[in-house]
Design a protein around this motif. Structure first.
Motif, PDB file in Angstrom:
ATOM      1  N   UNK A  75       0.841  -1.203   0.000  1.00 51.60           N
ATOM      2  CA  UNK A  75       0.000   0.000   0.000  1.00 51.60           C
ATOM      3  C   UNK A  75       0.875   1.252   0.000  1.00 51.60           C
ATOM      4  N   UNK A  76       0.467   2.254  -0.764  1.00 56.89           N
ATOM      5  CA  UNK A  76       1.220   3.511  -0.835  1.00 56.89           C
ATOM      6  C   UNK A  76       0.354   4.724  -0.518  1.00 56.89           C
ATOM      7  N   UNK A  77      -0.889   4.472  -0.115  1.00 56.52           N
ATOM      8  CA  UNK A  77      -1.769   5.594   0.190  1.00 56.52           C
ATOM      9  C   UNK A  77      -2.720   5.204   1.318  1.00 56.52           C
ATOM     10  N   UNK A  78      -2.915   6.137   2.239  1.00 56.69           N
ATOM     11  CA  UNK A  78      -3.855   5.929   3.335  1.00 56.69           C
ATOM     12  C   UNK A  78      -4.449   7.284   3.682  1.00 56.69           C
ATOM     13  N   UNK A  79      -5.771   7.314   3.790  1.00 57.04           N
ATOM     14  CA  UNK A  79      -6.479   8.544   4.143  1.00 57.04           C
ATOM     15  C   UNK A  79      -6.057   9.707   3.260  1.00 57.04           C
ATOM     16  N   UNK A  80      -5.902   9.428   1.966  1.00 55.40           N
ATOM     17  CA  UNK A  80      -5.585  10.467   1.001  1.00 55.40           C
ATOM     18  C   UNK A  80      -4.130  10.887   0.942  1.00 55.40           C
ATOM     19  N   UNK A  81      -3.284  10.317   1.776  1.00 56.52           N
ATOM     20  CA  UNK A  81      -1.867  10.698   1.783  1.00 56.52           C
ATOM     21  C   UNK A  81      -1.014   9.581   1.192  1.00 56.52           C
ATOM     22  N   UNK A  82      -0.035   9.984   0.390  1.00 50.43           N
ATOM     23  CA  UNK A  82       0.892   9.022  -0.206  1.00 50.43           C
ATOM     24  C   UNK A  82       2.092   8.821   0.717  1.00 50.43           C
ATOM     25  N   UNK A  83       2.636   7.608   0.704  1.00 45.33           N
ATOM     26  CA  UNK A  83       3.817   7.282   1.498  1.00 45.33           C
ATOM     27  C   UNK A  83       4.549   6.128   0.836  1.00 45.33           C
ATOM     28  N   UNK A  84       5.773   5.901   1.254  1.00 46.15           N
ATOM     29  CA  UNK A  84       6.550   4.786   0.723  1.00 46.15           C
ATOM     30  C   UNK A  84       6.001   3.483   1.299  1.00 46.15           C
ATOM     31  N   UNK A  85       5.848   2.486   0.461  1.00 45.44           N
ATOM     32  CA  UNK A  85       5.281   1.224   0.938  1.00 45.44           C
ATOM     33  C   UNK A  85       6.240   0.528   1.896  1.00 45.44           C
ATOM     34  N   UNK A  86       5.675  -0.264   2.773  1.00 47.05           N
ATOM     35  CA  UNK A  86       6.458  -1.091   3.700  1.00 47.05           C
ATOM     36  C   UNK A  86       7.328  -2.063   2.901  1.00 47.05           C
ATOM     37  N   UNK A  87       6.770  -2.611   1.819  1.00 42.71           N
ATOM     38  CA  UNK A  87       7.535  -3.550   0.986  1.00 42.71           C
ATOM     39  C   UNK A  87       8.759  -2.872   0.390  1.00 42.71           C
ATOM     40  N   UNK A  88       8.627  -1.630  -0.054  1.00 38.22           N
ATOM     41  CA  UNK A  88       9.790  -0.903  -0.588  1.00 38.22           C
ATOM     42  C   UNK A  88      10.834  -0.665   0.500  1.00 38.22           C
ATOM     43  N   UNK A  89      10.385  -0.379   1.710  1.00 39.84           N
ATOM     44  CA  UNK A  89      11.323  -0.176   2.811  1.00 39.84           C
ATOM     45  C   UNK A  89      12.074  -1.476   3.127  1.00 39.84           C
ATOM     46  N   UNK A  90      11.363  -2.603   3.093  1.00 42.57           N
ATOM     47  CA  UNK A  90      12.022  -3.896   3.283  1.00 42.57           C
ATOM     48  C   UNK A  90      13.076  -4.106   2.194  1.00 42.57           C
ATOM     49  N   UNK A  91      12.697  -3.810   0.949  1.00 43.93           N
ATOM     50  CA  UNK A  91      13.624  -3.980  -0.163  1.00 43.93           C
ATOM     51  C   UNK A  91      14.875  -3.138  -0.015  1.00 43.93           C
ATOM     52  N   UNK A  92      14.718  -1.903   0.457  1.00 43.02           N
ATOM     53  CA  UNK A  92      15.876  -1.030   0.674  1.00 43.02           C
ATOM     54  C   UNK A  92      16.838  -1.593   1.713  1.00 43.02           C
ATOM     55  N   UNK A  93      16.324  -2.425   2.608  1.00 46.49           N
ATOM     56  CA  UNK A  93      17.170  -3.018   3.649  1.00 46.49           C
ATOM     57  C   UNK A  93      17.698  -4.403   3.246  1.00 46.49           C
ATOM     58  N   UNK A  94      17.544  -4.755   1.963  1.00 44.11           N
ATOM     59  CA  UNK A  94      18.097  -6.019   1.472  1.00 44.11           C
ATOM     60  C   UNK A  94      17.201  -7.221   1.673  1.00 44.11           C
ATOM     61  N   UNK A  95      15.914  -6.985   1.920  1.00 40.30           N
ATOM     62  CA  UNK A  95      14.988  -8.098   2.138  1.00 40.30           C
ATOM     63  C   UNK A  95      13.776  -7.902   1.218  1.00 40.30           C
ATOM     64  N   UNK A  96      14.032  -8.018  -0.086  1.00 43.84           N
ATOM     65  CA  UNK A  96      13.004  -7.788  -1.105  1.00 43.84           C
ATOM     66  C   UNK A  96      11.937  -8.882  -1.033  1.00 43.84           C
ATOM     67  N   UNK A  97      10.687  -8.463  -1.107  1.00 47.71           N
ATOM     68  CA  UNK A  97       9.550  -9.376  -0.984  1.00 47.71           C
ATOM     69  C   UNK A  97       8.710  -9.391  -2.249  1.00 47.71           C
ATOM     70  N   UNK A  98       7.937 -10.471  -2.393  1.00 50.40           N
ATOM     71  CA  UNK A  98       6.914 -10.617  -3.422  1.00 50.40           C
ATOM     72  C   UNK A  98       5.581 -10.740  -2.700  1.00 50.40           C
TER      73      UNK A  98
END
Length: 190
Positions: A75-98
């Motif tokens: 998810x990249x949006x909640x209550x009308x606001x955009x944010x970086x997805x949790x999955x992207x944050x995991x990927x940035x830390x070397x733990x890419x998910x599907x």
């Protein structure tokens, strides 16, 4: 617990949470088809990056066929606001998910299948005794009183969700393995 041979396929499954617990379970499959949960991470009040880093460190030296996560992690949006997805944050830390399958009823059916495999035969699922929270929460997970084919999602179902995601991803192992004769899948869980 026992030493898992390097040749056995491995994959983790993640359920995100911050105030409610996040969980990660690591899976492998023996040549005979037994599914083994050999490690868990479980906790609260860790950011997505902290969770991913902990999972990445716990996986040091391992080869994963894939890693799956709760589809809501994209998810990249909640209550009308955009944010970086949790999955992207995991990927940035070397733990890419599907994204995992979130078909709750099929997932529950898969969990029942591996726990009740064949009359008199041992279950296809083995959980290492070091997975304390999965062992603690799985047996006490109640059925949803309004949907008896599902578990109560208000209960402590986080590692159950990881289990469900990890088992639902088994078809990816079969897709990457040599082609089996028609109608046959190793361990019966294709």
């Amino acid at each position: 617990p026992f030493k898992i041979p390097d040749t056995w396929p491995r994959w983790p499954a993640v359920d995100y949470g911050y105030s409610t617990p996040y969980g990660c379970l690591w899976f492998t499959r023996s040549p005979e088809g037994r599914i083994i949960v050999y490690r868990e991470r479980y906790g609260t009040r860790l950011t997505a990056r902290e969770q991913a880093y902990a999972c990445h460190l716990a996986s040091a030296g391992e080869q994963h066929r894939f890693r799956v996560g709760d589809p809501s992690m994209w998810a990249t949006q909640r209550e009308g606001e955009k944010f970086q997805s949790v999955a992207d944050q995991y990927g940035e830390m070397g733990f890419k998910l599907t994204p995992a399958s979130n078909d709750r009823l099929a997932g529950k059916s898969r969990v029942h299948d591996v726990l009740s495999h064949g009359a008199g035969a041992p279950p296809l699922l083995q959980i290492f005794s070091s997975c304390h929270n999965l062992i603690r929460t799985l047996p006490m997970l109640p059925v949803d009183p309004h949907k008896p084919e599902d578990v109560d999602t208000l209960a402590e179902d986080h590692l159950y969700d990881c289990l469900r995601y990890g088992l639902a991803a088994l078809h990816w192992l079969n897709a990457t393995r040599r082609r089996e004769p028609r109608g046959y899948t190793m361990g019966g869980l294709g």
